[in-house]
Design a protein around this motif. Structure first.
Motif, PDB file in Angstrom:
ATOM      1  N   HIS A  22     -39.882  98.146  29.429  1.00 10.79           N
ATOM      2  CA  HIS A  22     -39.400  96.767  29.392  1.00 10.79           C
ATOM      3  C   HIS A  22     -38.854  96.398  30.761  1.00 10.79           C
ATOM      4  O   HIS A  22     -38.094  97.155  31.354  1.00 10.79           O
ATOM      5  N   ALA A  42     -44.019  94.466  25.563  1.00 10.39           N
ATOM      6  CA  ALA A  42     -43.612  93.261  24.826  1.00 10.39           C
ATOM      7  C   ALA A  42     -42.328  92.703  25.421  1.00 10.39           C
ATOM      8  O   ALA A  42     -41.362  93.429  25.638  1.00 10.39           O
ATOM      9  N   GLY A  43     -42.348  91.419  25.715  1.00  5.49           N
ATOM     10  CA  GLY A  43     -41.172  90.736  26.235  1.00  5.49           C
ATOM     11  C   GLY A  43     -40.906  90.949  27.710  1.00  5.49           C
ATOM     12  O   GLY A  43     -39.900  90.480  28.233  1.00  5.49           O
ATOM     13  N   ASP A  45     -40.859  90.551  31.713  1.00  8.67           N
ATOM     14  CA  ASP A  45     -40.776  89.373  32.574  1.00  8.67           C
ATOM     15  C   ASP A  45     -41.486  89.674  33.893  1.00  8.67           C
ATOM     16  O   ASP A  45     -40.972  90.408  34.725  1.00  8.67           O
ATOM     17  N   GLY A  71     -45.249  88.263  23.932  1.00  8.24           N
ATOM     18  CA  GLY A  71     -44.025  87.629  24.399  1.00  8.24           C
ATOM     19  C   GLY A  71     -43.717  87.846  25.862  1.00  8.24           C
ATOM     20  O   GLY A  71     -42.672  87.425  26.345  1.00  8.24           O
ATOM     21  N   ALA A  72     -44.617  88.492  26.599  1.00 12.53           N
ATOM     22  CA  ALA A  72     -44.396  88.700  28.040  1.00 12.53           C
ATOM     23  C   ALA A  72     -44.507  87.361  28.765  1.00 12.53           C
ATOM     24  O   ALA A  72     -45.150  86.430  28.292  1.00 12.53           O
ATOM     25  N   ASN A  73     -43.874  87.262  29.918  1.00 11.79           N
ATOM     26  CA  ASN A  73     -43.887  86.025  30.688  1.00 11.79           C
ATOM     27  C   ASN A  73     -44.511  86.276  32.058  1.00 11.79           C
ATOM     28  O   ASN A  73     -43.954  86.999  32.878  1.00 11.79           O
ATOM     29  N   THR A  92     -47.785  85.098  24.592  1.00 10.95           N
ATOM     30  CA  THR A  92     -47.615  85.485  25.992  1.00 10.95           C
ATOM     31  C   THR A  92     -47.738  84.255  26.879  1.00 10.95           C
ATOM     32  O   THR A  92     -48.685  83.481  26.746  1.00 10.95           O
TER      33      THR A  92
END
Length: 104
Positions: A22, A42-43, A45, A71-73, A92
């Motif tokens: 992460h 997941a998630g 940045d 959910g990644a940016n 995403t």
């Protein structure tokens, strides 16, 4: 779950296949040639990753094959040169700000 503070770390050439990894804001930089194959991202940045002040350099040889990028940016980032085959892009945020729901 144990967590490590990798602020300012460089992952160039790292093999993080199958890792549960992460990244917080600005912590996923210098990713050239990193293997994230089948990793849980997941998630994560990745905003503005793959750019230098002068030009877009992309993510050469970064392997996200089969990775969970739910959910990644990636807003404002460059995915130029990245491998995304089979990656889960559910909710995403893509570089252009649009949301992908591929493989939800």
């Amino acid at each position: 779950m144990r967590q490590a503070n990798l602020e300012g770390a460089t992952f160039e050439g790292a093999n993080l296949a199958r890792a549960d990894f992460h990244c917080g804001a600005g912590s996923c930089t210098d990713l050239d040639n990193t293997n994230f194959k089948n990793a849980n991202l997941a998630g994560a940045d990745f905003r503005a990753v793959g750019f230098t002040v002068v030009e877009e350099i992309g993510l050469p040889n970064v392997d996200f094959t089969g990775a969970d990028l739910s959910g990644a940016n990636f807003e404002g980032a460059s995915l130029k040169g990245a491998l995304l085959d089979g990656a889960k892009l559910c909710k995403t945020t893509l570089p252009d700000g649009k949301i992908s729901n591929r493989n939800c």
